[in-house]
Scaffold this active site. Structure first.
Site, PDB file in Angstrom:
ATOM      1  N   ALA A  76       0.835  -1.162   0.099  1.00  0.00           N
ATOM      2  CA  ALA A  76      -0.135  -0.079   0.269  1.00  0.00           C
ATOM      3  C   ALA A  76       0.572   1.048  -0.745  1.00  0.00           C
ATOM      4  O   ALA A  76       1.966   0.858   0.176  1.00  0.00           O
ATOM      5  CB  ALA A  76      -0.765   0.176   1.585  1.00  0.00           C
ATOM      6  N   LYS A  77       0.308   2.270  -0.789  1.00  0.00           N
ATOM      7  CA  LYS A  77       1.102   3.388  -0.262  1.00  0.00           C
ATOM      8  C   LYS A  77      -0.230   3.998  -0.161  1.00  0.00           C
ATOM      9  O   LYS A  77      -0.860   4.949  -0.506  1.00  0.00           O
ATOM     10  CB  LYS A  77       1.866   3.629  -1.189  1.00  0.00           C
ATOM     11  CG  LYS A  77       2.938   5.286  -0.943  1.00  0.00           C
ATOM     12  CD  LYS A  77       3.923   3.940  -0.266  1.00  0.00           C
ATOM     13  CE  LYS A  77       5.569   5.072  -0.287  1.00  0.00           C
ATOM     14  NZ  LYS A  77       6.389   4.177   0.929  1.00  0.00           N
ATOM     15  N   GLY A  78       0.604   5.449   1.142  1.00  0.00           N
ATOM     16  CA  GLY A  78      -0.630   7.075   0.995  1.00  0.00           C
ATOM     17  C   GLY A  78       0.294   7.998   0.247  1.00  0.00           C
ATOM     18  O   GLY A  78       1.584   8.197   0.856  1.00  0.00           O
TER      19      GLY A  78
END
Ligand code: NAD
Length: 416
Positions: free
Chosen positions: A105-107
């Site tokens: 994931a990444k934000g």
């Protein structure tokens, strides 16, 4: 960010290269090209002057075949959705390379925290988390720090999530301060991991000795702790740099002394016990090992030919562009890829999550031992794969990671 081309295109291109080597089913490749979900949120914040500003934030889950999604949150004015999608995919491969039961994931939030007050950053963080509350959680998606986010931001995330659930849930986020379940050794883990991996690589090349010279580009979290660990292990760090420039002393640099100088003046440049050089000069030094630990794309088609180091340990994410990778491989430079070389950070995050789930506090010796064990094992597997398939360490790592994810997808089946 200073990518040479669209990062998502680059990530998909890499996936296609590995798919060819693994002879993967085209449908599965199509599946892996796309993230599971990309969420865009608007984050209204009443700024200190009373004005409402609305920031844009993203959270991307690439794949969760192996476990909860995992990845950092970056605050940067130039964040793009494609950058976050690429970084999420690389997280899937990174966690699979070191065999930890996570997905990727990444934000990111488009903002410039250097121009915001602490209170504004706190409000932005809490509202961003509330807007993605449904898709994060200890068994869904566990965020962590990345560019311009730190343990304090992680503590606000833990608090916001916990407030909504009515009890303390430290395992929702990693990279927290020690007082709220952070892990001793988390801060040093990425840089330390680079050196643990470097030592293994040097042993394979029969180069492991106290005569080894190292140049490190970037003297932030990764670069400084890589320098400090290298010094502790008895290697000679002859050059370090930051965005302003670098310093070089063939007799060696004491990382703590250089850090104290840089903390005082804002840069290592003009450090009195070494000669000041440029970043380009640092990259071209005649050293055994080069550790690019600054930002992506600093080693590219135009400067790859100048590099004399025999070994490159990718401390940063994506510091060597695909064009430079080709040039360096042809020259015989050994490159340990980012998804292995800087996996110490996510491995320590995994240990922090485990520690929180077990409601325990571990000491730093325990953490270092577990970290070294995980990384050394992953290194051996990647090295063996690269030898067996006669491919670069990068392709070896990708082959292992993508195969692990594909095997999980096949075992689970594509529902319904
Ligand atoms: P940081 O902000 O603490 O440090 C970055 C360093 O690089 C600073 O010294 C900065 O001055 C220098 N720098 C920036 N631009 C530069 C340029 N153009 N040329 C030379 N130096 C430059 O960041 P960090 O946490 O150390 O992360 C560095 C890299 O490692 C990033 O690519 C990051 O994504 C990656 N990474 C970090 C972690 C982690 O745990 N911190 C984990 C995995 C990967």
């Amino acid at each position: 960010m200073a990518y040479i081309k669209d990062p998502y295109e680059m990530a998909v291109e890499q996936l296609h290269q590995v798919a060819k080597l693994l002879d993967l089913d085209k449908g599965l490749v199509r599946y892996l090209e796309k993230p599971k979900r990309s969420v865009e949120v608007s984050i209204p914040v009443v700024m200190d002057n009373g004005e409402v500003q609305v920031f844009t934030g993203y959270r991307v889950h690439h794949n969760d075949a192996l476990g909860p999604c995992k990845g950092g949150i970056r605050y940067h004015p130039q964040v793009t959705l494609n950058e976050v999608k690429a970084l999420a995919m690389w997280m899937t491969w990174k966690t699979a390379t070191v065999e930890i039961p996570y997905g990727g994931a990444k934000g990111g939030v488009l903002c410039d925290p250097s121009k915001m007050s602490t209170r504004e950053i706190e409000k932005l963080t809490r509202r961003y988390i509330v807007n993605i509350l449904d898709i994060i959680g200890p068994f869904k998606d566990v965020p962590a720090p990345d560019v311009n986010t730190n343990p304090q931001v992680m503590a606000w995330i833990m608090d916001t999530y916990s407030m909504y659930h009515g009890y303390a849930i430290p395992e929702v986020v990693t990279g927290k301060p020690l007082t709220v379940g952070g892990l001793p050794g988390r801060l040093e883990a990425t840089g330390r991991g680079c050196i643990v991996i470097m030592k293994e690589m040097l042993k394979k090349l029969n180069m492991d000795s106290s005569k080894i010279t190292i140049a490190i580009q970037g003297f932030g979290n990764v670069g400084y702790f890589a320098a400090k660990t290298a010094h502790e292990f008895g290697y000679k760090v002859v050059a370090v740099s930051d965005v302003m420039g670098g310093i070089y002393n063939p007799d060696g640099i004491d990382p703590d002394d250089a850090k104290a100088y840089s903390d005082k003046t804002g840069s290592v440049v003009n450090y009195p016990k070494a000669k000041t050089i440029t970043n380009e000069e640092l990259l071209a030094l005649d050293v055994d090992v080069l550790i690019p630990a600054a930002i992506e794309g600093t080693i590219h088609a135009k400067n790859a030919d100048n590099i004399k180091a025999k070994v490159i340990i990718e401390g940063a994410n994506g510091p060597v562009t695909p064009e430079a990778d080709k040039i360096l491989l042809e020259k015989g430079t050994v490159i340990v890829p980012d998804i292995l070389a800087n996996a110490g950070g996510v491995t320590a995050s995994y240990l922090e999550w485990q520690q929180n789930l077990h409601r325990e506090y571990w000491d730093i010796e325990e953490v270092r031992k577990r970290l070294a064990h995980k990384l050394t094992r992953a290194f051996e597997q990647v090295y063996d794969m690269s030898k067996k398939e006669d491919v670069s360490m990068r392709m070896g790592a990708y082959m292992i990671a993508v195969k692990r994810v594909v095997d999980a997808l096949i075992a689970r089946g594509i529902w319904p």
